[in-house]
Each structure stands twice: as C-alpha cells, then as structure tokens.
Design an enzyme around this catalytic site. Structure first.
Site, short mmCIF file in Angstrom:
data_model
loop_
_atom_site.label_atom_id
_atom_site.label_comp_id
_atom_site.label_asym_id
_atom_site.label_seq_id
_atom_site.Cartn_x
_atom_site.Cartn_y
_atom_site.Cartn_z
N ARG A 51 -12.03 -5.45 -20.32
CA ARG A 51 -12.44 -4.29 -19.52
C ARG A 51 -13.72 -4.55 -18.74
O ARG A 51 -13.93 -3.96 -17.68
CB ARG A 51 -12.62 -3.06 -20.42
N TYR A 105 -7.10 2.77 6.76
CA TYR A 105 -5.95 2.84 5.87
C TYR A 105 -5.79 4.27 5.32
O TYR A 105 -6.76 4.90 4.91
CB TYR A 105 -6.14 1.84 4.74
N ASP A 177 -13.49 -3.40 4.96
CA ASP A 177 -12.19 -3.76 4.41
C ASP A 177 -11.65 -4.90 5.25
O ASP A 177 -11.30 -4.72 6.42
CB ASP A 177 -11.26 -2.54 4.46
N LYS A 202 -2.09 -7.95 -0.97
CA LYS A 202 -1.53 -8.38 0.31
C LYS A 202 -1.67 -9.90 0.48
O LYS A 202 -1.18 -10.65 -0.33
CB LYS A 202 -2.21 -7.61 1.44
#
Length: 383
Positions: A51, A105, A177, A202
């Site tokens: 984590r 986006y 981004d 992607k």
C-alpha cells in the site's frame, strides 16, 4: 542503470534497471509479497509494503518511470485518474483555487464538476493557449495550473512553454497530463513543469491489459503525491507494475510507428472528399502545427476528424472499419476508433468541451502496417 546521455530508445530499455539484476536476472522479478521483514537498525519510515508503494517491484517501476521523464522521482498509481487526482490533492487544499485548461479528458472534468466544491476547491477553466485568460483567472488563492500536452479529444496543443513559465512566475504548481504525447514525443519537465501525469493504461503499457498511472516530479513534490496516494490506497499492484515495466521497453518503437501511422492516416483523410475536417498537429494546416513542430519529436498517435454527412456518416464510418476496434481507449498496439460525444466523454464535464461535436471521430493509431490502415479507411469511406 543507463547513462543519462543515451538516446531515448536505449533509455527505455535500460533506464532505472539495476545492474546486475536480482540473482543475475536480466528481467526484474515480480515481488508479489505484501509484507517484508523490517531491518531493526533501518530507518523506520522506509518499510517495503504494497500500500505504501515500496514493494521492490513498485520501487523498480518507479525508478524506470522517473528515468523516462527525466525526473528525480516517480510514483505509480492504480489508474490514470488516480494519478491526476492525487497530483491535484497534493497541490490544493480547502480554500485554494485551480486554473485548468478547459479542453481536457472527460474524467478530469467529471472529477472537478462532482468533487471540487465538496473539497473546498475553486477553479476557473481557461483556453490553454491564451495567457491573457490565465492572468484574468489568477487569484491570491490560486495554487496550481493544470493542462494537457495534447487535448483530448480535440487535439490542440496549448502554449506549454508559456504555461510552465506562467506557473513558475506566480508560484503555482504546474501539472500536465502527458498521456497523449508520451515522453517519446515530449518531456514536460524539460520546459519547467512540476508534475507530469500519465494514464499508463494507454501508451506507456501499450498492450491494453492493465490499468495504471504515474506522476513524476521532484523528490519533494512526489513525496507529497505519495502521501496522498498511500492514504487513499491507490498504489499499483506488483504484477501490474511488472507488466508496465515490460511495456516500457518497447515504448519508443511502438510510439514511433504509431506516430508514423497517425500522420499517414491524417494526410490521407485530409485529402479525401468525404472528410470535412481533420485535427492532427502533424498537418501543416493545423493551428498549433508550429508549436508542435518546435517542441515535439513526432506529433502523437491520436487524431480526430469529421466526415461529410454529420453524426450519421461518422457512425457509419466507425462501423465500416475492419482493423480498428470501436473502443474508447488509446495508445495500444491495436488501432482504436470512437465517437467521443456518443461515448459520454463530456457527460459530466463542468462545461461542454469546445469543438466536441456529435460527428467528431477519434482515431488512435496502432502499430499495424501503414498501408493496411489507409486501405481500411479507403474501403470504409467508399461504402
């Protein structure tokens, strides 16, 4: 570990890799364990734990990602949205203001529309290429500036160098981004951006088989992002980290072929009498071509276009293509095609994306033979 003077293709294979590898292995192993024995004499905060993103497989991937973007540090996340949201959380607190380029986006727009007010954030949407608009939006409580390298799905390139300079001049954390460009095409840290985000689902992974994200930046800023990430539990699983690290090794080869395919398809469509408009920065008629040609090494793998005949013609074309899958992702080895408006890109955005119409088709070029992709578009347009 590769020499920083190596070219990107070499960096993609060797950057961040330990030499020698574990037990002499050329491929870094998967450490699937969740917990590791602590060194009683070690620093208390540096415990390998999934984590926390400090499992050996996670650390290995993060070294590789930092090397590719030319950053001091990186953190891998469970998705691209986890990358964007944790970056924003690290820069903004209750009462703070964000300047955000308005053409972005849909998931980013949805997050701001549904959660910014609840978190106590204010924001203004601006044109990514209009510095006067940024100045008008600037407030005493402005803390961050958010933009995209290439806007999704309208395929514009804002004033990236100006945005980084503007943010630095006003003490803002600049966040970009870089998913559509990838570090093969553009490395935002080189022009002054503070935090660089990717949906690694992607092109960074490139094989349409994992969800992942990444944020890169200085050690100090990535420490803040990692603190948020750990609190929300959005770190990346070690097996996905292994797959992403493997995908990075072929990143340069894949992206260069995708760029070549996208340019060839864009040029073909721009010359076809059944296509009304093509948006791709590699075309000399694109309004941002000069910026892209100056700053980028290639023009990206994604283009959008509008066929003659409106939404009905757009839908018919999507259905007639035989090679490209009708799917809303991008950056994989297979070509994909979608109608963003029909797929809900703007459904929950704070404002409608400028230029997003129901006849807009977005095409993500894969690594297929260029001639086959063009022949497929030719037959689809002939139907």
């Amino acid at each position: 570990m590769s020499d920083k003077r190596n070219r990107f293709e070499t960096l993609a294979v060797h950057g961040g890799e330990p030499r020698p590898g574990a037990d002499g292995s050329v491929v870094f192993p998967i450490y699937q364990g969740t917990v590791f024995e602590a060194d009683p004499a070690g620093a208390g905060g540096d415990v390998p734990y999934i984590r926390l993103g400090t499992n050996p497989s996670q650390r290995h991937l993060q070294r590789r990602l930092a090397a590719l973007e030319g950053a001091e540090a990186a953190v891998a996340t469970g998705s691209g949205m986890a990358a964007i949201t944790t970056a924003l959380h690290s820069a903004l607190g209750a009462g703070d203001h964000l300047i955000a380029a308005g053409a972005f986006y849909g998931g980013t727009g949805q997050f701001l529309a549904e959660h910014a007010e609840r978190l106590g954030w204010a924001y203004d949407l601006v044109d990514p290429g209009d510095e006067d608009a940024w100045r008008r939006a600037l407030r005493p409580d402005t803390k961050a500036f958010l933009t995209e390298t290439i806007t999704n799905p309208t395929i514009r390139v804002g004033d990236l160098v100006g945005a980084a300079r503007f943010a630095r001049a006003h003490g803002l954390t600049s966040i970009i981004d870089n998913t559509f460009a990838t570090p093969v095409v553009f490395r935002p840290h080189t022009v002054g951006f503070d935090l660089v985000c990717h949906s690694a689902t992607k092109a960074l992974n490139g094989h349409s088989d994992i969800a992942a994200g990444v944020v890169t930046g200085s050690g100090e800023l990535i420490g803040r992002v990692a603190s948020v990430l750990r609190a929300y539990g959005c770190t990346l699983d070690p097996h996905a980290a292994f797959l992403l690290s493997r995908g990075l090794k072929t990143l340069a080869l894949r992206v260069r072929q995708q760029n070549a395919n996208a340019l060839a398809v864009a040029e073909f469509l721009a010359g076809h009498d059944r296509i009304a408009h093509v948006r791709y920065p590699g075309l000399t008629g694109h309004p941002d071509h000069r910026r892209a040609a100056e700053w980028f090494d290639g023009f990206g793998s994604v283009l959008s276009f509008q066929p003659v005949g409106g939404a009905e013609a757009a839908e018919s074309l999507v259905k007639s293509l035989r090679l490209a899958y009708a799917a809303s992702s991008l950056g994989g080895v297979e070509s994909l095609v979608t109608r963003p408006a029909a797929d809900g890109h703007d459904a929950s955005a704070p404002v409608a994306t400028p230029g997003l119409s129901d006849d807009l088709v977005r095409f993500s070029a894969g690594i297929e033979a260029t001639e086959d992709l063009i022949a497929d578009f030719a037959q689809a347009l002939a139907d």
